[in-house]
Design an enzyme around this catalytic site. Structure first.
Site, mmCIF file in Angstrom:
data_model
loop_
_atom_site.group_PDB
_atom_site.id
_atom_site.type_symbol
_atom_site.label_atom_id
_atom_site.label_comp_id
_atom_site.label_asym_id
_atom_site.label_seq_id
_atom_site.Cartn_x
_atom_site.Cartn_y
_atom_site.Cartn_z
ATOM 1 N N ASP A 188 16.409 -11.428 -2.742
ATOM 2 C CA ASP A 188 17.703 -11.195 -3.401
ATOM 3 C C ASP A 188 18.252 -9.814 -3.046
ATOM 4 O O ASP A 188 19.467 -9.606 -2.985
ATOM 5 C CB ASP A 188 17.566 -11.334 -4.924
ATOM 6 C CG ASP A 188 17.410 -12.787 -5.355
ATOM 7 O OD1 ASP A 188 17.662 -13.689 -4.541
ATOM 8 O OD2 ASP A 188 17.023 -13.017 -6.522
ATOM 9 N N ARG A 232 6.982 -6.233 3.177
ATOM 10 C CA ARG A 232 5.630 -6.725 2.874
ATOM 11 C C ARG A 232 5.473 -6.616 1.361
ATOM 12 O O ARG A 232 5.427 -5.519 0.812
ATOM 13 C CB ARG A 232 4.524 -5.936 3.552
ATOM 14 C CG ARG A 232 3.174 -6.498 2.993
ATOM 15 C CD ARG A 232 1.960 -6.086 3.722
ATOM 16 N NE ARG A 232 1.614 -4.698 3.556
ATOM 17 C CZ ARG A 232 0.512 -4.166 4.087
ATOM 18 N NH1 ARG A 232 -0.311 -4.916 4.808
ATOM 19 N NH2 ARG A 232 0.250 -2.887 3.925
ATOM 20 N N GLU A 240 -6.336 -11.782 6.853
ATOM 21 C CA GLU A 240 -7.102 -10.537 6.856
ATOM 22 C C GLU A 240 -8.381 -10.633 6.029
ATOM 23 O O GLU A 240 -8.942 -9.617 5.648
ATOM 24 C CB GLU A 240 -6.225 -9.355 6.398
ATOM 25 C CG GLU A 240 -5.410 -9.583 5.136
ATOM 26 C CD GLU A 240 -4.501 -8.403 4.776
ATOM 27 O OE1 GLU A 240 -4.533 -7.355 5.438
ATOM 28 O OE2 GLU A 240 -3.752 -8.541 3.787
ATOM 29 N N ASP A 276 -8.188 -4.781 7.188
ATOM 30 C CA ASP A 276 -8.839 -5.626 6.185
ATOM 31 C C ASP A 276 -9.721 -6.673 6.841
ATOM 32 O O ASP A 276 -10.794 -6.992 6.311
ATOM 33 C CB ASP A 276 -7.786 -6.307 5.295
ATOM 34 C CG ASP A 276 -7.382 -5.424 4.130
ATOM 35 O OD1 ASP A 276 -8.281 -4.868 3.475
ATOM 36 O OD2 ASP A 276 -6.174 -5.275 3.885
ATOM 37 N N HIS A 298 0.802 -1.221 0.000
ATOM 38 C CA HIS A 298 0.000 0.000 0.000
ATOM 39 C C HIS A 298 0.839 1.276 0.000
ATOM 40 O O HIS A 298 0.298 2.360 -0.210
ATOM 41 C CB HIS A 298 -0.902 0.036 1.234
ATOM 42 C CG HIS A 298 -1.989 -0.992 1.206
ATOM 43 N ND1 HIS A 298 -2.918 -1.050 0.197
ATOM 44 C CD2 HIS A 298 -2.302 -1.989 2.054
ATOM 45 C CE1 HIS A 298 -3.765 -2.048 0.432
ATOM 46 N NE2 HIS A 298 -3.405 -2.647 1.557
HETATM 47 C C1 3PY Z 1 -4.469 -4.203 7.564
HETATM 48 O O1 3PY Z 1 -4.754 -3.734 8.665
HETATM 49 O O2 3PY Z 1 -5.290 -4.667 6.759
HETATM 50 C C2 3PY Z 1 -3.073 -4.244 7.159
HETATM 51 O O3 3PY Z 1 -2.762 -4.780 6.117
HETATM 52 C C3 3PY Z 1 -2.091 -3.573 8.058
HETATM 53 O O4 3PY Z 1 -0.888 -3.421 7.481
HETATM 54 MG MG MG Z 2 -4.360 -5.320 4.877
#
Ligand code: 3PY
Ligand code: MG
Length: 253
Positions: free
Chosen positions: A85, A71, A147, A173, A46
């Site tokens: 890498d 991430r 999530e 999420d 994000h």
């Molecule tokens: C969320 O809260 O959905 C996340 O991905 C936090 O990084």
């Molecule tokens: Mg998320």
């Protein structure tokens, strides 16, 4: 190979605290890396970061005591292998909805015979050391993000998978997927119940559990609950909050 501080924290029986980089800049990466955190996670999902930002951010983090994680945006093997890498010591993968998704992460992040990672650890060798290839698989941490409803339903199976070190909960999420809206520190009982369920599933499988938090106070509370990897908010959110507080002080009469 240079050790992974997150694994060292876990071996010492304490949770790892990770910074979270949403600003695609090597100077802010260095500041967060020098702040006292155990780990710094570069967000490619994000955040306003691309691959070349990630490489210079990883170089900046190399000059700090913190261990770098990334991430990635999804389970696509190319980006997972590229992050490794480039010297990332941890992969946090979003939207892991099934054991097949989790298996894709393990496969991309492990050398044969355990997985299908292709050989070419450019910065990995520089950062990790000449014995990188021998020790990468056991040094790298692989966290599957839970999530969604699907991920929640599969959490036991995901936690049981060999090669997955644990889960990382995205509370925003997760709340959204449960129809409760977003919150980094949810209070809705269905969402808090889901988080507790995930924590229990990870512990029952002997795996680690992490989550994103809106503050250091919440991160501390979560660590007390048993979470092993906590993030006390992102650089961008902390900058916004601290600037808002300073502006309000500056403007107060
Ligand atoms: C969320 O809260 O959905 C996340 O991905 C936090 O990084
Ligand atoms: Mg998320």
């Amino acid at each position: 190979m240079r050790p992974n501080r997150v694994r060292e924290c876990w071996a010492e029986g304490r949770p790892a605290i990770s910074g979270w980089l949403s600003i695609g800049n090597s100077y802010s990466a260095e500041i967060v890396g020098m702040s006292g955190v155990d780990c710094v996670t570069i967000d490619l999902q994000h955040a306003m970061t691309d691959i070349s930002d990630m490489i210079s951010m990883l170089q900046a983090i190399s000059a700090t005591p913190a261990t770098p994680f990334v991430r990635v945006p999804n389970t696509e093997p190319g980006i997972i292998m590229k992050a490794l890498d480039a010297g990332s010591y941890g992969i946090i993968c979003p939207l892991v909805n099934s054991v097949d998704d989790a298996q894709a992460v393990v496969h991309a992040a492990s050398y044969p015979p355990a997985g299908g990672r292709s050989f070419g650890p450019s910065r990995g060798l520089l950062y990790g050391g000449p014995d990188y290839a021998q020790h990468a698989d056991e040094t790298i941490v692989r966290l599957a993000m839970i999530e969604t409803r699907e991920g929640l339903a599969a959490v036991e199976e995901i936690c049981a998978l060999d090669g997955i070190d644990g889960i990382f909960i995205g509370p925003n999420d997760l709340g959204l997927n449960l129809g409760k809206g977003t919150s980094a520190d949810p209070t809705d009982p269905e969402v808090t119940g889901a988080i507790d369920h995930c924590l229990g599933a990870a512990k029952a499988a002997g795996k680690r559990a992490g989550l994103f938090c809106p503050s250091g106070a919440v991160a501390r509370r979560r660590a007390t609950e048993g979470f092993d990897f906590v993030v006390p908010n992102s650089d961008a959110n902390l900058l916004k909050a601290s600037l808002a507080a300073e502006l309000s002080a500056a403007k107060s009469t």
